[in-house]
Design an enzyme around this catalytic site. Structure first.
Site, PDB file in Angstrom:
ATOM      1  N   CYS A  29     -12.556  -6.208   2.931  1.00 34.06           N
ATOM      2  CA  CYS A  29     -13.620  -5.752   2.025  1.00 34.06           C
ATOM      3  C   CYS A  29     -14.735  -5.103   2.852  1.00 34.06           C
ATOM      4  O   CYS A  29     -15.499  -5.802   3.513  1.00 34.06           O
ATOM      5  CB  CYS A  29     -14.135  -6.951   1.230  1.00 34.06           C
ATOM      6  SG  CYS A  29     -15.656  -6.644   0.314  1.00 34.06           S
ATOM      7  N   CYS A  32     -18.280  -6.278   2.064  1.00 32.35           N
ATOM      8  CA  CYS A  32     -18.465  -7.659   2.544  1.00 32.35           C
ATOM      9  C   CYS A  32     -18.814  -7.656   4.029  1.00 32.35           C
ATOM     10  O   CYS A  32     -19.761  -8.330   4.466  1.00 32.35           O
ATOM     11  CB  CYS A  32     -17.191  -8.484   2.363  1.00 32.35           C
ATOM     12  SG  CYS A  32     -16.619  -8.646   0.670  1.00 32.35           S
TER      13      CYS A  32
END
Length: 106
Positions: A29, A32
């Site tokens: 991600c 993230c």
């Protein structure tokens, strides 16, 4: 930041006397990973007042499903063992995380 998983989630998050912010992230991600250093720094800033934890959803799929997390990044905000708030996807900004962490102190 404490790394949480199925074995220590209850002790670190729901049984903690401090408010807790849980950063649910995945190794693939991009958003993230982009947030992680700043969130770690925020955890240091709130140390002793709000506990910051991170949960790798790829390694803890069942726990993520139990928490009703459908995508990352997701942040969960706990106070007195109860989930008070959740932000996910485009809602996740450093400002949003900070304001909700401060709200847990109120």
């Amino acid at each position: 930041m404490v790394e949480v998983n199925v074995d220590n989630f209850e002790a670190e998050v729901t049984q903690n006397s401090l408010p807790v912010v849980v950063d649910l992230w995945g190794p693939k991600c991009g958003p993230c990973l982009a947030l992680m250093d700043n969130v770690t720094a925020m955890g240091d800033e709130f140390e002793g007042r709000v506990k910051f934890c991170k949960l790798n959803v790829m390694e803890n799929r069942r726990l993520a499903i139990t928490l009703k997390v459908m995508g990352v990044p997701t942040f969960l905000f706990y106070k007195a063992g109860e989930l008070r708030e959740r932000i996910t996807g485009d809602e996740v900004t450093l400002e949003a995380i900070r304001s909700r962490a401060e709200k847990l102190l109120g």
